[in-house]
Structures are given as C-alpha cells and as structure tokens.
Design an enzyme around this catalytic site. Structure first.
Site, mmCIF file in Angstrom:
data_model
loop_
_atom_site.group_PDB
_atom_site.id
_atom_site.type_symbol
_atom_site.label_atom_id
_atom_site.label_comp_id
_atom_site.label_asym_id
_atom_site.label_seq_id
_atom_site.Cartn_x
_atom_site.Cartn_y
_atom_site.Cartn_z
ATOM 1 N N ALA A 70 0.866 -1.183 0.000
ATOM 2 C CA ALA A 70 0.000 0.000 0.000
ATOM 3 C C ALA A 70 0.904 1.235 0.000
ATOM 4 C CB ALA A 70 -0.883 -0.012 1.237
ATOM 5 N N GLY A 116 0.171 -5.009 0.600
ATOM 6 C CA GLY A 116 -1.038 -4.940 -0.219
ATOM 7 C C GLY A 116 -0.856 -5.617 -1.570
ATOM 8 N N GLU A 119 -1.375 -9.147 -1.040
ATOM 9 C CA GLU A 119 -2.804 -9.400 -0.802
ATOM 10 C C GLU A 119 -3.590 -9.403 -2.109
ATOM 11 O OE1 GLU A 119 -4.238 -7.827 3.247
ATOM 12 O OE2 GLU A 119 -2.673 -6.420 2.632
ATOM 13 N N GLU A 141 3.368 -5.839 7.027
ATOM 14 C CA GLU A 141 2.573 -4.814 7.736
ATOM 15 C C GLU A 141 2.878 -4.728 9.221
ATOM 16 O OE1 GLU A 141 1.450 -6.860 5.449
ATOM 17 O OE2 GLU A 141 -0.022 -5.891 4.139
#
Ligand code: NAI
Length: 676
Positions: A70, A116, A119, A141
């Site tokens: 992210a 991310g 993911e 994370e």
C-alpha cells in the site's frame, strides 16, 4: 488492442480473449497501491463482472518488481477512524472483485511482492513467480504496527495452513520464490523468460487451485485454533510485548475468533487496521520506515561501482566485513598477518553462507568470491580498501604509508576505527583528504547501520562515495562528524556505564536489564555490555571519558582485570553457557529502587541532546535514525529526540534536574535541552 484511458494501468486483450492488466504506476519507480491506483483498478474490474474475459493476468510494468505494498505516504495524514476505514475498504473492495471473478485469475510476480501487493496476488486464484534471487514475497505490515488489511488475514490461512500463514504475517519476514513454492504461497516458480507462457498455460488449462494437505488442512479448524493461538501468543510475547506492540496480538485474536466466517473477518480486519493505523505505535513505526528511506537516499549507488573490495585485518570486524561484502556479490580479498586468522574467516563465511544462501551452488559461488590474501596482493586492484587492523595509531599510520602508493587511482580508502580521530590517522597520507571512516557495528551481518565518518579535511566527494558503497552492500549510511565515539557508541556509553554503576550499587543485573527491556530496548544494557565485550566497553569508555562528561566506574576495570570479559570469556556480569546467560534469582522480597529506568534512559537522552548540539549528525531525524538502526533503541518510540518531544521536553528536563540533585554532575542537562 490496448485501452489507454488509465494513468497507472494498461489493459491488453490478446487473441485468446485473455486480459493482461499491467500496473505501471505513473511518476514512480515502484508500484504501490495508492488511492488512485486502487480507484482505477476498481473501475477497470467493474465491466468484467457482467462480461468476464477468458482469464485475467495481473502483472507489473516495472523492472524492480510486482507491487511493494500500500502507499505508506497515505497513512501519515490520516486523523479520523472513518478516513482510515475508507482507505482500507477501497483496497479490500478491489481484491474482492478479483476474487469474485469466475474466470481464471493469475498474479504474475517478479521482484517485490509485498504487503497490499501480496494481498492482491492472494485474491487471484493462481500465483506464478520467477525464480530470480531478488524476488521476495511477504506481508510486512506488522513491522509498521498494523497487520494485513486488504483481505490477507482472511485469504492466507486457508491457502497455506495457519502455522505458515500466521508466521508470515506475525514476523513480517519476506521469503524467496523457493520458500513460497514450498509453502504453497505461489503455485509455480519459473524462470523469468517463461513467466508469460506459464500464465497463459494456466488460464487455458486451469489446474485445481492450491489447498493445504494433511494435518495442515485442519489447522484452521475451530477446535484447533485456541491451542495454536496460545502457542502463537507465547512466541510473539518473547519478542514484542503487548503493551508496546498490540497489532500481532490483535491479528491472532482476529484469526482465532473469526476464521470460520470470512465476511465477518473481512469487516473485523478493516476495523482493526483502521484502529491501529491511527495509534502511536504505527505512527512511530511509519516514522522509522521513512527514516530508513532517508538513510537509503543518502547513498547514491551511481557514485561508485565497487567490484573488488580489499579488507586489511581479518579479525572480528575485518573478517566479518569481508564475509558480508562477498555475500553481497563483491569480489573480496582479505588480508591478515596471520594464516590462522584467515582460515577462521573462511570457516565463519561458510557458516553464514550456509544459513543465508542454503543452495550449495550459491554457497560455493560466494566462497569463491572471498579470497584470503596474506601478501596483500589485492590492495592494488581494489576499488574499495577497508582497513580494520588493531586500534593503534602507529600501526594504522604505518600501514597507510605502505599501501597509499599501491592504491588504484580513485580507489576509496576507508578505516573502521571506532575511536581514533581521522585527522590523526590521515597525517600519514600524502593525500590526507582521501581517508574516510566506514564504521561498521558488530555483528556486521545483523547491524544495518554504517557510520560514514568525515574529518574536516575529508573530501566530501569521498564521503559521498563511501555512503554510496554501503548501499551496494545493503547497509544504511549515516554521515557523522569525526568526534569521540561518533554517534552510536557515544550515546550508548553513558547508558551502559549507568547500568554498571547501578549494578555496583547492588541493583541486580536482571533488574537493570528488565527496566531497559520494559522501556522497549532490544537487549538490556548489562547483557549488551557482556555481548560487546567488557574490554571493548572499557576502552571506549576511557577514550570518551577524556573528552566528555563520562566517568568510568571502577567495577568495569575490576571485571576486566579479573579476565571477566563477557560472553567471549564465559563470564562477565553474567555467567554464560554458550551465549546464553545464567539468570540469577532475585532475593525474595527484593524491592528495586524506583528510578532505575529513569537513570538509564535519561543519560541516553541527555547524550543524544549533546550530539545534536555539537552537530555530530546533521539534524534530529538523522540522529533518531542512527540511534534506532545502530542501537535498536525502542523503534515504537520513534527515536530518542522524537521520544523527548512526545513525552514532553519539560517533563524530561525536570527529571534530569531531580537526578542531578540526587546523583551529581553526570545528570547535568545539556545546553541543547533549551533548544529542544
Ligand atoms: P581484532 O583484534 O579482532 O582484529 C585485528 C586484526 O588485524 C588481527 O587479526 C590482526 O592479525 C590484524 N592485523 C594487525 N595489524 C595488521 C597489519 N599490519 N596487516 C594485516 N593485518 C593486521 O580487532 P577488531 O575488533 O576486529 O577491530 C578492528 C578495528 O575495527 C579497530 O579499529 C576497532 O576499533 C574497529 N571496530 C571494532 C569493533 C568491535 O566491536 N570489535 C566495532 C567497530 C569497529
């Protein structure tokens, strides 16, 4: 046919009606899932719901990797829980849309596939990665004080089984393609040139998606989860106390409570991350992430092309520096007066390479790059020469006189000295401006920081090249002034000596260490002193005491003269079996003094303030960065200066004043406190 209405994505439809979705984030060298990238992705995916392609293949247009995660920059301005939740939901939504497609979906991975990005790959039905040594997959994370938030906590455990999934998320470690294949995180590992062909093959003939087999399939069962969760909590507690690092515990709870109900778990995942992202721990760990980026940016790789490194002195430090440089791909000659020392270097190298590289072919290649060189032949061929012989002015100067005429023009000449001023050492050189300090820390393979030491006569261009060199060997450069102890040893020493004083006053070593651990230090000061070596501590303390407000406690001298040098002699403050200390029991009813932690930490903070005032480093952020990466100073506190500001300058200064009244001049507040 290509559609080019998007800034960050390129859509390509091939003759088999397969959609190839290329992510190439505009204006950035690395792909991250920023809001605009996710918004576009959501828009791209919408039409696929009614009109599915034959298959969807997501890949990266960047040479350095798939997706790094992210966009952390977007975390910083977040103030309201609702804003944080919206940001997470946007990511979850895009991943959900991919997961809902009935056609085969493939993530095609090379280089970084993290956070991310991982993911998003998990939302695809298949993952194919290249087997390049640089490819890394993971969910880091937790290192930012949060946990996965784009559905990773929901999708990973059923894919690979709970033990591997939770371990990956709880440690935040990144793994290579081989490990990912073994775990089931990816379906295929192929050479880079075969990536696209493999992806097309999977879409045209989709195999059954991966599922864990045998007992692993049962690890998400509601009867098993409480047991596994308990073990996980105990393991996490060894490294990360819940009071300072709440996210890993929340992740375990999330899985334990909701793993049977993916929809609910998705909501809870979002709520949990939204809460943590606004908390102090995440705030400071994100700060540490940016500090690390800043350190990286101080070394511009293009300023130097080091192919051959020559290290002189194959002892504790020189040996390990040589071993590390060869691991990082350099050709290394290592010189020592003693054959036995060089033999030991090769032995140590084998142990490290075996652990890190695993494959015999890679281990052998790294060993081949490390060349014992008792005659010092390498010195005239090397691009970088690092001196790491005894800490002795005359010995180092004699060596420089001898080697300077042999150096290649433009070769970088560096010393690993920890205490001798560079301006003294460089007197022996015809060109004194070429000497720079590359101050590594022990153990080299674990300590990321390298202090780049400049004296007033060091050529700034040379210092920049030295910083650039550290980036070629995956270390973080911190430019510091040539002053006693530089930054890291200087801030550590008063803190260590205060610990020694406390022990001498009768406070048990375990109590002292616990006070520091409770504050968030990675290791207590007494154990740290034993690990560094009490002889080394003593010599650094003596050097610093000549110039700074530091007294050497008699207890340290006493132990060193008795031959109790710490871990290496089997006895220091503690007694050791291997490198494990025997922890003496506390006397029943013992009540420790209430100011142990304060005495330790305030000496640390006060010295940090002094370094700032003297300009040992350029600014407060660099000071915090150096201290975190050089000493492990409680990362969730964001560094000593940040901690002073967050806990209140006035509060801390008053505590110092009280300690000064009680214990005397070593607690006199540095003048910098006024500036702070
Ligand atoms: P060490 O005593 O383990 O190793 C020194 C090595 O240099 C010995 O193997 C010796 O045979 C060799 N040597 C001495 N003179 C030589 C010459 N003229 N030519 C070739 N080889 C020669 O010492 P250590 O601990 O590795 O320290 C080396 C340097 O690194 C010192 O300047 C020290 O201040 C610095 N340093 C040490 C740290 C530590 O934790 N030990 C940390 C950071 C820096």
């Amino acid at each position: 046919m290509t559609e080019s209405t998007y800034k960050n994505w390129r859509i390509e439809r091939d003759s088999d009606a397969i959609v190839w979705l290329h992510l190439d984030k505009a204006g950035s060298a690395t792909n991250v899932l920023s809001s605009d990238v996710l918004e576009e992705l959501n828009a791209i995916l919408d039409p696929f719901i009614s009109e599915e392609p034959r298959g969807l293949i997501i890949l990266s247009g960047k040479p350095n990797g798939f997706i790094a995660g992210a966009d952390i920059n977007e975390f910083v301005p977040l103030k309201e829980p609702a804003e944080a939740l919206a940001l997470i939901r946007r990511g979850q939504k895009a991943c959900d849309k991919i997961a809902a497609l009935k056609c085969p979906t493939v993530a095609l991975i090379h280089g970084f596939c993290l956070g991310g990005g991982m993911e998003l790959a998990l939302a695809c039905r298949y993952r194919i990665a290249d087997d390049d040594a640089r490819t890394r997959l993971g969910l880091p994370e937790i290192k930012l004080g949060i946990h996965p938030g784009f559905g990773g906590t929901v999708r990973l455990p059923p894919l690979v089984g709970a033990p591997a999934a939770m371990d990956l998320m709880l440690t935040g470690r990144a793994i290579d393609t081989r490990a990912a294949k073994k775990m089931g995180l990816i379906d295929y590992a192929v050479p880079t040139r075969h990536l696209k062909r493999a992806a097309r093959g999977v879409v045209m003939n989709p195999p059954a998606p991966h599922r864990p087999k045998g007992w692993l399939a049962l690890t998400n069962n509601s009867l098993v989860r409480p047991l596994l969760a308990r073990t996980m909590r105990a393991k996490v507690a060894e490294k990360a106390p819940a009071a300072h690092y709440p996210a890993p515990y929340a992740l375990i709870d999330l899985w334990q409570k909701h793993a049977d109900n993916p929809a609910r778990m998705m909501d809870e995942e979002a709520a949990s991350v939204a809460r943590f992202v606004l908390g102090d721990t995440a705030h400071n760990l994100v700060r540490v992430f940016f500090l690390q980026e800043r350190l990286k940016s101080l070394g511009k790789k293009e300023l130097i092309a080091p192919r051959h490194v020559h290290v002189i002195g194959g002892g504790v430090m020189g040996g390990d520096i040589a071993i590390w440089c060869a691991l990082q791909g350099m050709r290394v000659t290592v010189q020592d007066r003693k054959h036995e020392t060089l033999a030991k270097v090769v032995k140590r190298a084998y142990a490290l390479y075996k652990k890190r590289l695993k494959q015999p072919r890679l281990i052998q290649a790294a060993l081949d790059r490390l060349i014992p060189d008792d005659k010092g032949v390498g010195v005239s061929h090397a691009d970088v020469v690092i001196e790491a012989i005894f800490e002795d002015i005359a010995a180092k100067q004699n060596l420089y006189r001898e080697i300077e005429p042999k150096l290649k023009p433009g070769a970088l000449l560096a010393t690993n000295t920890s205490s001798i001023p560079l301006e003294v050492l460089s007197e022996a050189l015809a060109n004194p401006s070429r000497l720079v300090g590359l101050h590594f820390f022990n153990p080299v393979a674990q300590m990321q920081l390298v202090e780049i030491v400049s004296s007033p006569i060091t050529d700034p261009g040379v210092a920049r090249q030295a910083a650039a060199f550290t980036r070629h060997i995956d270390r973080l450069p911190l430019p510091v002034k040539s002053s006693p102890g530089f930054l890291v040893n200087r801030v550590l020493m008063p803190y260590l000596l205060e610990a020694v004083t406390l022990e001498w006053e009768g406070v048990p070593a375990t109590v002292i260490d616990k006070a520091a651990l409770d504050f968030g230090m990675p290791m207590g000061p007494i154990r740290l002193a034993d690990t560094v070596g009490l002889d080394i501590c003593l010599s650094v303390a003596e050097i610093l005491s000549q110039r700074l407000n530091v007294d050497v406690p008699p207890r340290l001298r006493e132990l060193v003269s008795a031959g109790r040098l710490g871990v290496k002699s089997g006895q220091g403050f503690y007694t050791y079996h291997g490198d494990k200390p025997q922890m003496p029991r506390l006397k029943p009813g013992y009540v420790p003094p209430s100011d142990v932690a304060e005495r330790l930490i305030l000496r640390f903070l006060n010295e940090a303030a002094a370094c700032l005032r003297e300009g040992v480093v350029a600014d407060a952020d660099l000071l915090d960065a150096g201290v975190i990466f050089g000493t492990g100073f409680a990362p969730f506190r964001g560094g000593p200066i940040n901690y002073v500001h967050e806990s209140g300058v006035e509060t801390q200064r008053k505590k110092l004043q009280a300690l000064e009244e009680h214990y005397g001049k070593r607690f006199v507040a540095d003048a910098e406190w006024v500036e702070l």
